[in-house]
Design an enzyme around this catalytic site. Structure first.
Site, mmCIF file in Angstrom:
data_model
loop_
_atom_site.group_PDB
_atom_site.id
_atom_site.type_symbol
_atom_site.label_atom_id
_atom_site.label_comp_id
_atom_site.label_asym_id
_atom_site.label_seq_id
_atom_site.Cartn_x
_atom_site.Cartn_y
_atom_site.Cartn_z
ATOM 1 N N HIS A 211 0.794 -1.235 0.000
ATOM 2 C CA HIS A 211 0.000 0.000 0.000
ATOM 3 C C HIS A 211 0.821 1.277 0.000
ATOM 4 C CE1 HIS A 211 1.075 -0.105 4.219
ATOM 5 N NE2 HIS A 211 0.670 1.145 4.324
HETATM 6 C C1 UD1 Z 1 -2.436 5.404 5.952
HETATM 7 C C2 UD1 Z 1 -1.169 5.864 6.657
HETATM 8 C C3 UD1 Z 1 -0.096 4.779 6.523
HETATM 9 C C4 UD1 Z 1 -0.616 3.439 6.965
HETATM 10 C C5 UD1 Z 1 -1.873 3.112 6.176
HETATM 11 C C6 UD1 Z 1 -2.458 1.781 6.538
HETATM 12 C C7 UD1 Z 1 -0.717 8.281 6.627
HETATM 13 C C8 UD1 Z 1 0.170 9.323 6.076
HETATM 14 N N1 UD1 Z 1 -0.623 7.070 6.066
HETATM 15 O O1 UD1 Z 1 -2.162 5.309 4.539
HETATM 16 O O2 UD1 Z 1 1.013 5.136 7.328
HETATM 17 O O3 UD1 Z 1 0.370 2.461 6.761
HETATM 18 O O4 UD1 Z 1 -2.823 4.152 6.455
HETATM 19 O O5 UD1 Z 1 -3.619 1.553 5.800
HETATM 20 O O6 UD1 Z 1 -1.438 8.548 7.550
HETATM 21 N N2 UD1 Z 1 -9.464 4.827 1.583
HETATM 22 C C9 UD1 Z 1 -10.651 4.148 1.492
HETATM 23 N N3 UD1 Z 1 -11.272 3.789 2.660
HETATM 24 C C10 UD1 Z 1 -10.766 4.061 3.873
HETATM 25 C C11 UD1 Z 1 -9.559 4.772 3.940
HETATM 26 C C12 UD1 Z 1 -8.914 5.136 2.793
HETATM 27 O O7 UD1 Z 1 -11.142 3.877 0.413
HETATM 28 O O8 UD1 Z 1 -11.393 3.691 4.898
HETATM 29 C C13 UD1 Z 1 -8.769 5.190 0.323
HETATM 30 C C14 UD1 Z 1 -9.062 6.591 -0.116
HETATM 31 O O9 UD1 Z 1 -9.112 6.608 -1.507
HETATM 32 C C15 UD1 Z 1 -7.849 7.366 0.334
HETATM 33 C C16 UD1 Z 1 -6.749 6.329 0.200
HETATM 34 O O10 UD1 Z 1 -7.366 5.088 0.525
HETATM 35 O O11 UD1 Z 1 -7.627 8.512 -0.413
HETATM 36 C C17 UD1 Z 1 -5.590 6.554 1.114
HETATM 37 O O12 UD1 Z 1 -6.029 6.696 2.477
HETATM 38 P P1 UD1 Z 1 -5.140 7.543 3.524
HETATM 39 O O13 UD1 Z 1 -5.741 7.488 4.876
HETATM 40 O O14 UD1 Z 1 -4.855 8.884 2.963
HETATM 41 O O15 UD1 Z 1 -3.745 6.806 3.521
HETATM 42 P P2 UD1 Z 1 -3.331 5.267 3.477
HETATM 43 O O16 UD1 Z 1 -2.703 4.996 2.170
HETATM 44 O O17 UD1 Z 1 -4.432 4.374 3.937
#
Ligand code: UD1
Length: 374
Positions: A211
């Protein structure tokens, strides 16, 4: 006054569960705040259920956004919560955007900050988490570490060692607490409507998670990794189970790569619950990952881990544990997997204080702590 405990994203949930339990046992008053950084049922609800985390007292419901939007929105929404509840301190875990956002607001309002999993450093400032770690530690009053190297990192950054306590790893507390309830791999595959017969062979299977933006947001890198997945599954005859993070699924679809994975050898699932993933890790021949927590969990389980990164903020998983860093280039990945399959599984050593009692140690320190002295 209560300690305000913060969670936001998936890796936070495994860390807060034992802390909430230890606080309840030690009669330390606590409130749970969820920023809502992760919100999908399979990224959020499943973990609260599996891990028995109490329902959050406060949910900021921030959702997704750019780093700036997400961090700013958490900061804006947490400020009135601090005004209303006047906590004795705020406790943040790990290195996600929710961690730095809440710590920063608290520090500026004079609310003491407690950081659990302090001092880890990859020395790679292109990782958003590295920025979150460095900044959170700088504004923390009390810092709890998981491995001894963390204290050296903190000292180098001018942090008073008196504030730092080596207590061990709360994520491993969760692993110990739940291991007996881990769900067998075949049950997880059946629940997803997948062919559980595929992992019956003596060769076993590999578990893959992916991820990190550095691995999934770049088309060339992700294409190279998906090629490797197929080659491992077909040429090396090692079926792969691949629970796909929402970010990764989005990029695989955008780059037209999802359909290139061989569905007979690569079993794709949505993000899985904690007990399901624990079962898949425990039974795997090896694990391929770019996660931080999984590097630690495989070390605790004695399962070989091949990490698709050039660095790690958790060096003890390499020096004592089962972890090997290989980066994200296809030949390096294939070489490492081939080598791992040729050897008897490397079982490593269990790091100091990864014994299931880290949260109890944190509670014991907090019992005797007066924030006014820091
Ligand atoms: C975040 C953390 C990372 C951790 C990871 C575990 C930061 C900077 N990064 O990254 O350290 O290892 O979580 O998962 O805080 N999304 C969904 N559903 C959700 C959440 C996210 O669809 O419930 C999608 C959205 O399109 C979003 C993308 O995932 O834009 C990324 O989510 P985000 O919370 O920004 O970062 P992660 O890549 O999950």
């Amino acid at each position: 006054r209560p300690i305000l405990c913060v969670v936001g994203a998936r890796p936070n949930f495994m860390k807060i569960a034992p802390i909430m339990r230890a606080f309840a046992a030690a009669e330390i008053p606590a409130l749970l705040l969820h920023t809502g950084q992760h919100y999908d049922a399979d990224m959020n609800d499943a973990f609260f259920r599996d891990l028995g985390i109490p329902h959050p007292d406060i949910n900021l419901e921030v959702g997704s956004g750019t780093h700036a939007q997400q961090t700013a929105e958490i900061m804006r929404r947490v400020e009135p919560v601090l005004d209303q509840h006047q906590p004795a301190a705020i406790l943040v875990v790990g290195d996600v955007n929710s961690t730095i956002a809440c710590a920063l607001v608290a520090a500026k309002k004079g609310v003491p900050v407690i950081h659990v999993e302090a001092g880890l450093r990859s020395r790679d400032r292109t990782m958003p988490e590295e920025i979150n770690r460095v900044l959170t530690d700088q504004i923390s009053d009390l810092l709890f570490t998981t491995e001894r190297s963390a204290l050296d990192n903190l000292k180098q950054e001018g942090i008073d060692p008196e504030r730092v306590h080596f207590v061990g790893n709360v994520m491993i507390d969760t692993l110990h607490y739940n291991l007996r309830q881990a769900i067998p791999a075949s049950d997880t595959l059946k629940a997803q409507g997948l062919d559980a017969g595929l992992i019956d062979s003596p060769a076993g299977y590999a578990l893959l998670t992916l991820h990190r933006p550095s691995n999934v947001d770049d088309r060339t890198v992700l294409t190279g990794i998906t090629d490797c997945i197929n080659r491992i599954a077909r040429d090396l005859d090692l079926p792969i189970i691949f629970p796909i993070h929402p970010r990764t699924r989005g990029r695989l679809m955008e780059f037209g790569l999802l359909d290139t994975l061989d569905p007979r050898r690569v079993l794709c699932t949505p993000p899985l619950g904690y007990l399901q993933l624990l079962g898949l890790m425990r039974e795997a021949r090896l694990v391929l990952t770019d996660s931080g927590g999984i590097q630690e969990e495989t070390t605790a389980l004695g399962i070989p881990c091949i990490t698709l990164r050039h660095n790690t903020e958790r060096p003890i998983t390499v020096t004592e544990g089962t972890n090997t860093l290989v980066g994200n280039q296809p030949e390096a990945i294939m070489g490492a997997v081939t080598q791992a399959l040729a050897q008897p599984a490397k079982s490593g050593r269990i790091p100091e204080y990864w014994d299931g009692k880290a949260a109890e140690r944190i509670a014991a320190v907090l019992k005797g702590w007066s924030p006014d002295r820091t």
